[in-house]
Structures are given as structure tokens and as C-alpha cells.
Design a protein around this motif. Structure first.
Motif, PDB file in Angstrom:
ATOM      1  N   SER A 141      56.287 -12.558 -32.665  1.00  0.00           N
ATOM      2  CA  SER A 141      55.032 -11.929 -32.246  1.00  0.00           C
ATOM      3  C   SER A 141      54.212 -12.850 -31.334  1.00  0.00           C
ATOM      4  O   SER A 141      53.487 -12.375 -30.469  1.00  0.00           O
ATOM      5  CB  SER A 141      54.207 -11.524 -33.467  1.00  0.00           C
ATOM      6  OG  SER A 141      53.772 -12.656 -34.172  1.00  0.00           O
ATOM      7  N   PRO A 183      45.103 -11.663 -34.824  1.00  0.00           N
ATOM      8  CA  PRO A 183      45.935 -10.820 -33.958  1.00  0.00           C
ATOM      9  C   PRO A 183      45.264 -10.378 -32.663  1.00  0.00           C
ATOM     10  O   PRO A 183      45.817  -9.567 -31.941  1.00  0.00           O
ATOM     11  CB  PRO A 183      46.222  -9.617 -34.850  1.00  0.00           C
ATOM     12  CG  PRO A 183      45.016  -9.497 -35.696  1.00  0.00           C
ATOM     13  CD  PRO A 183      44.581 -10.913 -35.964  1.00  0.00           C
ATOM     14  N   GLU A 184      44.071 -10.891 -32.348  1.00  0.00           N
ATOM     15  CA  GLU A 184      43.361 -10.407 -31.164  1.00  0.00           C
ATOM     16  C   GLU A 184      44.098 -10.717 -29.865  1.00  0.00           C
ATOM     17  O   GLU A 184      44.082  -9.928 -28.929  1.00  0.00           O
ATOM     18  CB  GLU A 184      41.949 -11.006 -31.092  1.00  0.00           C
ATOM     19  CG  GLU A 184      41.034 -10.570 -32.198  1.00  0.00           C
ATOM     20  CD  GLU A 184      41.178 -11.470 -33.415  1.00  0.00           C
ATOM     21  OE1 GLU A 184      41.610 -12.627 -33.283  1.00  0.00           O
ATOM     22  OE2 GLU A 184      40.864 -10.991 -34.511  1.00  0.00           O
ATOM     23  N   ILE A 189      47.335 -11.165 -29.517  1.00  0.00           N
ATOM     24  CA  ILE A 189      48.714 -10.655 -29.535  1.00  0.00           C
ATOM     25  C   ILE A 189      48.714  -9.234 -28.997  1.00  0.00           C
ATOM     26  O   ILE A 189      47.803  -8.443 -29.278  1.00  0.00           O
ATOM     27  CB  ILE A 189      49.280 -10.700 -30.963  1.00  0.00           C
ATOM     28  CG1 ILE A 189      49.322 -12.143 -31.439  1.00  0.00           C
ATOM     29  CG2 ILE A 189      50.651 -10.079 -31.030  1.00  0.00           C
ATOM     30  CD1 ILE A 189      49.703 -12.300 -32.876  1.00  0.00           C
ATOM     31  N   ARG A 215      51.976  -6.679 -32.695  1.00  0.00           N
ATOM     32  CA  ARG A 215      51.100  -6.885 -33.860  1.00  0.00           C
ATOM     33  C   ARG A 215      51.762  -6.468 -35.162  1.00  0.00           C
ATOM     34  O   ARG A 215      51.498  -7.051 -36.207  1.00  0.00           O
ATOM     35  CB  ARG A 215      49.789  -6.117 -33.690  1.00  0.00           C
ATOM     36  CG  ARG A 215      48.836  -6.826 -32.800  1.00  0.00           C
ATOM     37  CD  ARG A 215      47.479  -6.209 -32.812  1.00  0.00           C
ATOM     38  NE  ARG A 215      46.691  -6.806 -31.736  1.00  0.00           N
ATOM     39  CZ  ARG A 215      45.467  -6.475 -31.460  1.00  0.00           C
ATOM     40  NH1 ARG A 215      44.867  -5.533 -32.156  1.00  0.00           N
ATOM     41  NH2 ARG A 215      44.834  -7.069 -30.470  1.00  0.00           N
ATOM     42  N   TYR A 257      53.638  -9.304 -36.384  1.00  0.00           N
ATOM     43  CA  TYR A 257      52.705 -10.317 -36.865  1.00  0.00           C
ATOM     44  C   TYR A 257      52.305 -10.042 -38.312  1.00  0.00           C
ATOM     45  O   TYR A 257      52.385 -10.920 -39.172  1.00  0.00           O
ATOM     46  CB  TYR A 257      51.489 -10.325 -35.947  1.00  0.00           C
ATOM     47  CG  TYR A 257      50.424 -11.330 -36.294  1.00  0.00           C
ATOM     48  CD1 TYR A 257      50.565 -12.657 -35.941  1.00  0.00           C
ATOM     49  CD2 TYR A 257      49.266 -10.939 -36.951  1.00  0.00           C
ATOM     50  CE1 TYR A 257      49.585 -13.576 -36.241  1.00  0.00           C
ATOM     51  CE2 TYR A 257      48.278 -11.839 -37.253  1.00  0.00           C
ATOM     52  CZ  TYR A 257      48.440 -13.163 -36.894  1.00  0.00           C
ATOM     53  OH  TYR A 257      47.465 -14.069 -37.205  1.00  0.00           O
ATOM     54  N   TYR A 258      51.896  -8.813 -38.582  1.00  0.00           N
ATOM     55  CA  TYR A 258      51.506  -8.451 -39.944  1.00  0.00           C
ATOM     56  C   TYR A 258      52.697  -8.481 -40.902  1.00  0.00           C
ATOM     57  O   TYR A 258      52.576  -8.918 -42.048  1.00  0.00           O
ATOM     58  CB  TYR A 258      50.852  -7.070 -39.969  1.00  0.00           C
ATOM     59  CG  TYR A 258      49.519  -7.033 -39.275  1.00  0.00           C
ATOM     60  CD1 TYR A 258      48.501  -7.912 -39.601  1.00  0.00           C
ATOM     61  CD2 TYR A 258      49.253  -6.103 -38.278  1.00  0.00           C
ATOM     62  CE1 TYR A 258      47.272  -7.883 -38.967  1.00  0.00           C
ATOM     63  CE2 TYR A 258      48.027  -6.057 -37.640  1.00  0.00           C
ATOM     64  CZ  TYR A 258      47.049  -6.951 -37.980  1.00  0.00           C
ATOM     65  OH  TYR A 258      45.839  -6.926 -37.359  1.00  0.00           O
TER      66      TYR A 258
END
Length: 98
Positions: free
Chosen positions: A49, A64-65, A67, A72, A75-76
Motif C-alpha cells: 500500500s 491513510p491520507e 495513500i 487503502r 493498508y487497512y
């Protein structure tokens, strides 16, 4: 799936899932392998990510701003896998400390 079917499936499969989880925590070499796999998969997801940020030479970014929206989810998912591996690690510590 209707509500009563979902309820029946949860009631029927919950003991099986709990027993498999207890088996996983209690079996010595298998639990370490599974924990390592969850940690490794989480780190791979986080690296995937943040790869575009690394290409732009942005090494420190929090949250995550920065990305892209496409990445995202990875990422999560990476943080969820790391948290699940950590929870499994804590369960193993509690199990083997007794």
C-alpha cells in the motif's frame, strides 16, 4: 441468506470455530507458523500500500491520507492481519504462562 439461516449457521459453526482456535493456540509449532504468516502477510500488505510513496521518496507518513484510494484497502487489511497476529501471540503467551 435469511436471518434465521444466518442464526442457525452461527450457532452450529461457532463451537467448531472455537475448538479450532483452541487447537491452534495449544499446538506448539503450528501456532508459531500461523502467527508468523499473519505478521508477514500484514507487513507485505502495508509495503504494497505504501509502495507509491516510497517511489516518491516519502519515507515517513502516518495514516491513510497520503495513500491512494486503490491501495487503502490493503493498508487497512495489513493492520488487521498484524492485529490478529498480535492477538494470537497474546493468547499463546497466556496459554503457556499457566
Amino acid at each position: 441468506m435469511r436471518k434465521h439461516e444466518l442464526t442457525a449457521n452461527v450457532l452450529l459453526h461457532f463451537p467448531i470455530i472455537v475448538m479450532l482456535g483452541m487447537f491452534l493456540v495449544a499446538s506448539y509449532p503450528l501456532n508459531l507458523v500461523v502467527m508468523f504468516i499473519f505478521y508477514l502477510a500484514g507487513v507485505v500488505d502495508l509495503t504494497y500500500s505504501k509502495l507509491p510513496l516510497y517511489r516518491q521518496r516519502i519515507w515517513n507518513s502516518f495514516g491513510p491520507e497520503t495513500i491512494s484510494m486503490r491501495r487503502r484497502e490493503a493498508y487497512y487489511r495489513g493492520y488487521k492481519r498484524i492485529a490478529f497476529g498480535g492477538a494470537l501471540n497474546l493468547l499463546m503467551l497466556v496459554h503457556y504462562s499457566m
